[in-house]
Write a protein that holds these residues in place. Sequence first.
Motif: not given
Length: 394
Positions: A64, A66, A99, A129, A132, A159, A196
């Motif tokens: 995970h 950004h 993500c 992923y 958002s 996410e 997620n």
Amino acid sequence: MITIIRNAKVYQPEEAGRKDILLIDGKIGAVAENISLEIKNADGLLSEIDATGMIAVPGFIDSHTHMTGGGGEGGYRTRTPEAVLTDFTMAGITTAVGCLGTDGVTRNMISLLAKAKGLEEEGLSTYIYTGSYHVPPVTVTGEVMKDLLIVDKIIGIGEIAVSDHRSSQPTLSEFQRLAADARVGGMLSGKAGILNIHLGDGSRMLDLILQTVEQTEIPITQFLPTHINRNRELFEEGILYAKKGGYIDFTASNDPVFWEEKYGEVRTCTGIKRLLDENISQDQFTISSDAQGSLPLFNEKMEFVGLGVGKPECILKEIRAAVLEYKIPLEVMLRAVTVNPARILKLTGKGRIEAGFDADLCLLDEAELILDTVFCKGKRMVYDGHPEVYGTFE
Ligand SMILES: CC(C)C[C@H](NC(=O)C[C@H](N)C(=O)O)C(=O)O
Ligand SMILES: [Zn+2]
Ligand SMILES: [Zn+2]
């Protein structure tokens, strides 16, 4: 290039004793004692590393991040910067999953995909992923299932925000449809199709997931809820959720003492120790960094009061604290960032130091767990504690 790493104490993640590791064509060729290789007239092809006094661990999988930047909760100036290659490699991370978060408008799927491809060109392994925080999700093709089927790097949805004043407040049926599309899209594309899920501080906590699991045929293992340790009440729910067979993801913190004392976060080490005390399987939890994601603070009136930025090195810091201070076995922490995310996200060839797997591994000094060397798909990215490969603009 062929590399032999000599005499490392190997954690596959389970401990395998002192071994040599052969890296060839980007893969792990062998893990054995006293590997000897006869190579004729191929000088300069073979390099050897003496790993005496060091441990070898699989490269970390950060489920995970950004990577293209996030934030924005305090207005334009709070849009966080994107990651650069050495943010990850210098933290022992060899696989990063990207993500989008709160801001799915100025950040979009095309830029996230381009960022992931850029990092892959520079040597990292990346996945993303689709979506958002928002439901319905932003996508590349306009549809979640189509994204999973035709964009190789897309492994699931995330996410997706629930129980948060910043979420799109999805209804149960919207959430169930999303879970169904992720699951079937994953099946059709041979991918995890994982959801997620961003858990906020709201009192509804894991309700949408639990109601979906109770009311539909979708299994609890379709979900990977993150930030499970963001407050104590949520973490207690997370334990009950894990006892039902669910996966939970800890967000490691760069300043765990501050966040635990000031904001009631459950430090990752504290949480994992509790899971072990509750006899929850070591296969059920992961740790991620929220790298370059914003860590915004809101007051009781939900007014924005400031924000930090997630940093990838928080994972290695937490592993070090777990082993050196909390006496949590190294293997337990390693599983959370290697074989567990690899299995949950269906990242084949990732997460183990074993013949046939990608040559993603780190060498750390045995006593202090200080990072010394990092290989990504057999390419040496960090050596002697310094980057050997920099991102293009670093
Ligand atoms: C777990 C807590 C501390 C951080 C968490 N971060 C995100 O979800 C990512 C962020 N919103 C972004 O879009 O960049 C949060 O905001 O609740
Ligand atoms: Zn989040
Ligand atoms: Zn995030």
